[in-house]
Design an enzyme around this catalytic site. Structure first.
Site, mmCIF file in Angstrom:
data_model
loop_
_atom_site.group_PDB
_atom_site.id
_atom_site.type_symbol
_atom_site.label_atom_id
_atom_site.label_comp_id
_atom_site.label_asym_id
_atom_site.label_seq_id
_atom_site.Cartn_x
_atom_site.Cartn_y
_atom_site.Cartn_z
ATOM 1 C CG HIS A 1 -0.164 -0.026 2.524
ATOM 2 N ND1 HIS A 1 0.396 1.101 3.100
ATOM 3 C CD2 HIS A 1 0.125 -1.056 3.346
ATOM 4 C CE1 HIS A 1 1.001 0.769 4.224
ATOM 5 N NE2 HIS A 1 0.856 -0.535 4.402
ATOM 6 C CD GLU B 1 1.299 -4.646 8.756
ATOM 7 O OE1 GLU B 1 1.888 -5.739 8.582
ATOM 8 O OE2 GLU B 1 1.745 -3.545 8.364
#
Length: 219
Positions: free
Chosen positions: A12, A92
């Site tokens: 990202h 994550e």
């Protein structure tokens, strides 16, 4: 089995947490969005992705975090060419609940000393835990290749640690090799390319911050 020509992994763009790590005291990790710089990074990566994929079909898997969704939308891929799925297993590394800034910094110091693969955050996950769920995702991904109409490309929009662990699992790297590698930068990609021999190779290596420890299985 239809094996994709490319498996592209993208981290990202810069998030609010990358720019200011005190924000974790006020907002959940999964709810943090991109900064203006992160949005530009994602848009630049999108230009490259559109050039790379051309008019080929793409199967997309996106981590359920806000910053990965915003990154994917900034790619501006042709909706007629993509099949998009949210994939929680690509999230994550969980640190667990709200985060105390000073405590997290201390735990990161402990992790650096103990090892990123084995160290488990007090209320969260270890790198080994993330490795296990990435392995479970890979089993699902391989089964998807059995579909006769599987897209020519796969795109994973995820996180730096998850990218390294995906490659560790795919290429059977050792823990020592994983520990020697640095995360890619925000908006950076790595691509697994299918060769004529039916094997995948990485388009470029991850940067190393140290030489792997000389122990364990090497071949």
């Amino acid at each position: 089995m239809v094996r994709p020509r490319r498996i592209v992994l993208v981290r990202h763009g810069e998030s609010e947490g990358n720019a200011d790590d005190t924000v974790y005291e006020r907002a959940p990790d999964h709810a943090l969005g991109l900064t203006e710089a992160g949005l530009r990074q994602a848009e630049e990566t999108g230009v490259w992705l559109r050039e790379t994929f051309g008019r080929e079909s793409v199967s997309v898997y996106v981590s359920p975090y806000r910053r990965t969704h915003e990154t994917f939308h900034a790619f501006a891929l042709d909706p007629e060419l993509v099949r998009v799925r949210e994939e929680p297993r690509l999230r994550e590394q969980d640190w667990g609940n709200w985060q105390d800034h000073d405590d997290v910094r201390l735990q990161k110091e402990y992790r650096d000393a103990y090892g990123h693969f084995f160290y488990r955050f007090a209320q969260g996950e270890s790198g080994a835990d993330v490795y296990d769920r990435v392995g479970a995702f890979l089993e699902s991904l391989h089964r998807s290749f059995e579909a006769p109409d599987h897209p020519e490309n796969v795109l994973l929009v995820t996180h730096g640690l998850t990218m390294r662990l995906f490659c560790m699992r795919w290429f059977h790297w050792t823990v020592a090799e994983f520990e020697s590698l640095s995360n890619p930068g925000n908006g950076e990609s790595r691509t697994l390319l299918l060769g004529e021999d039916g094997r995948y190779t990485l388009d470029r290596p991850f940067k190393r911050w140290r030489t792997p420890e000389p122990y364990g299985i090497t071949g």
